[in-house]
Scaffold this motif. Structure first.
Motif, short mmCIF file in Angstrom:
data_model
loop_
_atom_site.label_atom_id
_atom_site.label_comp_id
_atom_site.label_asym_id
_atom_site.label_seq_id
_atom_site.Cartn_x
_atom_site.Cartn_y
_atom_site.Cartn_z
N SER A 31 0.84 -1.20 0.00
CA SER A 31 0.00 0.00 0.00
C SER A 31 0.87 1.25 0.00
O SER A 31 2.07 1.19 0.28
CB SER A 31 -0.90 0.01 1.25
N PHE A 32 0.27 2.39 -0.29
CA PHE A 32 1.00 3.65 -0.25
C PHE A 32 1.48 3.94 1.18
O PHE A 32 2.56 4.47 1.38
CB PHE A 32 0.10 4.78 -0.76
N LYS A 33 0.69 3.57 2.15
CA LYS A 33 1.07 3.73 3.56
C LYS A 33 2.34 2.95 3.86
O LYS A 33 3.28 3.47 4.46
CB LYS A 33 -0.07 3.25 4.46
N THR A 34 2.40 1.69 3.42
CA THR A 34 3.59 0.86 3.66
C THR A 34 4.79 1.40 2.91
O THR A 34 5.92 1.41 3.41
CB THR A 34 3.31 -0.61 3.26
N LYS A 90 -5.97 0.09 -1.59
CA LYS A 90 -6.17 1.54 -1.70
C LYS A 90 -6.81 2.09 -0.42
O LYS A 90 -6.41 3.13 0.09
CB LYS A 90 -7.07 1.87 -2.89
N ILE A 91 -7.82 1.38 0.07
CA ILE A 91 -8.50 1.82 1.29
C ILE A 91 -7.50 1.85 2.44
O ILE A 91 -7.45 2.81 3.22
CB ILE A 91 -9.68 0.87 1.61
N LEU A 92 -6.70 0.81 2.53
CA LEU A 92 -5.70 0.70 3.60
C LEU A 92 -4.65 1.81 3.51
O LEU A 92 -4.05 2.18 4.51
CB LEU A 92 -5.01 -0.66 3.50
N SER A 93 -4.43 2.33 2.29
CA SER A 93 -3.43 3.38 2.11
C SER A 93 -3.82 4.68 2.80
O SER A 93 -2.97 5.45 3.21
CB SER A 93 -3.23 3.66 0.61
N PHE A 94 -5.13 4.92 2.92
CA PHE A 94 -5.57 6.22 3.38
C PHE A 94 -6.46 6.21 4.63
O PHE A 94 -6.70 7.26 5.22
CB PHE A 94 -6.29 6.95 2.25
N PHE A 95 -6.96 5.03 5.02
CA PHE A 95 -7.84 4.98 6.18
C PHE A 95 -7.47 3.82 7.10
O PHE A 95 -7.24 2.70 6.63
CB PHE A 95 -9.30 4.82 5.75
N GLY A 148 -1.52 2.27 14.89
CA GLY A 148 -0.26 1.66 14.48
C GLY A 148 0.77 2.72 14.19
O GLY A 148 0.78 3.78 14.79
N ILE A 149 1.64 2.46 13.22
CA ILE A 149 2.68 3.41 12.83
C ILE A 149 2.03 4.58 12.11
O ILE A 149 1.09 4.39 11.35
CB ILE A 149 3.67 2.71 11.88
N PRO A 150 2.47 5.81 12.32
CA PRO A 150 1.91 6.95 11.59
C PRO A 150 2.05 6.75 10.09
O PRO A 150 3.00 6.11 9.63
CB PRO A 150 2.78 8.13 12.06
N PHE A 166 -0.39 17.14 5.75
CA PHE A 166 0.46 16.09 5.19
C PHE A 166 -0.38 15.00 4.53
O PHE A 166 0.03 14.41 3.53
CB PHE A 166 1.36 15.51 6.27
N ARG A 167 -1.57 14.73 5.10
CA ARG A 167 -2.44 13.73 4.47
C ARG A 167 -2.89 14.20 3.09
O ARG A 167 -2.88 13.43 2.12
CB ARG A 167 -3.66 13.47 5.37
N ARG A 168 -3.27 15.48 2.96
CA ARG A 168 -3.68 16.02 1.66
C ARG A 168 -2.52 15.93 0.66
O ARG A 168 -2.71 15.59 -0.50
CB ARG A 168 -4.14 17.48 1.79
N LYS A 169 -1.33 16.25 1.15
CA LYS A 169 -0.14 16.20 0.30
C LYS A 169 0.09 14.78 -0.21
O LYS A 169 0.33 14.55 -1.41
CB LYS A 169 1.07 16.69 1.08
N GLU A 170 0.02 13.79 0.67
CA GLU A 170 0.26 12.39 0.30
C GLU A 170 -0.76 11.89 -0.70
O GLU A 170 -0.43 11.19 -1.66
CB GLU A 170 0.26 11.52 1.57
N ILE A 171 -2.04 12.26 -0.47
CA ILE A 171 -3.11 11.82 -1.38
C ILE A 171 -2.88 12.40 -2.78
O ILE A 171 -3.01 11.70 -3.78
CB ILE A 171 -4.49 12.24 -0.83
#
Length: 213
Positions: A31-34, A90-95, A148-150, A166-171
């Motif tokens: 995911s994008f988060k990972t 995708k869902i896991l990347s942002f929520f 979990g991890i930020p 930062f969330r808006r920037k990442e998205i």
């Protein structure tokens, strides 16, 4: 079945990593988060990924997560009717699970449109399926630590405004990458717009960049 991999991080890109273990290099979808979490790790470091090994008539695919919690959340979401593995990722990347539960409880299906390429009927479908299976999410949350991890090493602040920025920037960056931009160009363009209008919505930000090309 592969359920976990320990190895050397050989390559990291948006959407996948190459992990070398025992002389074999595995391509693992993340995911994008990972991806953001792995960016904080030095190249050629040893990494452990919790793996979901998907097998179907089209072939095999490995999905990797830094925590067992994220892997289990992924399994809960991909198990809902009509939501496949890539949509779940995708869902896991942002929520987080907590975010998703709050969205369903509030009735704000449009919040899911913060995910690039998830609009209209798609966001409504995800919202409906999660709502129909809210008990599964509640059971998951009942055995899950609060956080979990930020999502990003670039946003360590607990200030809500900074975190939202930062969330808006990442998205926005992920949206541009999915549209074909390379990561460096996406970051440069996003940062340029955010300097002018820090409160801009990710969707509007991406549209503004595309209009300026």
């Amino acid at each position: 079945m592969i359920s976990g991999l320990n190895g050397i991080l050989k390559k990291l890109e948006v959407g996948f990593v190459h992990l070398e273990t025992a002389g074999v290099t595995y391509e693992v979808t993340v995911s994008f988060k990972t991806y953001l979490e792995l960016k904080t790790i030095s190249p050629s470091s040893e990494v452990r990924l919790h793996i979901f090994h998907a097998m179907n008539e089209r072939g095999q695919r490995l999905f990797g997560f830094l925590t067992e919690q994220d892997k289990e959340f992924f399994k809960v979401i991909k198990g809902l009717q009509g939501i496949g593995e890539l949509t779940a990722l995708k869902i896991l990347s942002f929520f987080s699970a907590e975010d998703l539960y709050r969205i369903v409880q509030s009735g704000e299906a449009k919040e899911l449109e913060k995910i690039p390429k998830v609009k209209g009927k798609t966001s409504e479908k995800i919202f409906f399926e999660v709502k129909q299976n809210l008990k599964k999410l509640e059971l998951f949350l009942s055995g899950t630590p609060t956080k979990g991890i930020p999502i990003s090493s670039d946003s360590p602040s607990t200030d809500p405004k900074e975190a939202a920025f930062f969330r808006r920037k990442e998205i926005a960056i992920l949206g541009l990458v999915q549209l074909g931009f390379d990561e460096k160009s996406a970051i440069k363009e996003v940062e340029k717009i955010l300097k002018e209008t820090p409160e801009i919505d990710p969707g509007e930000l991406i549209r503004e960049i595309l209009q300026r090309l």
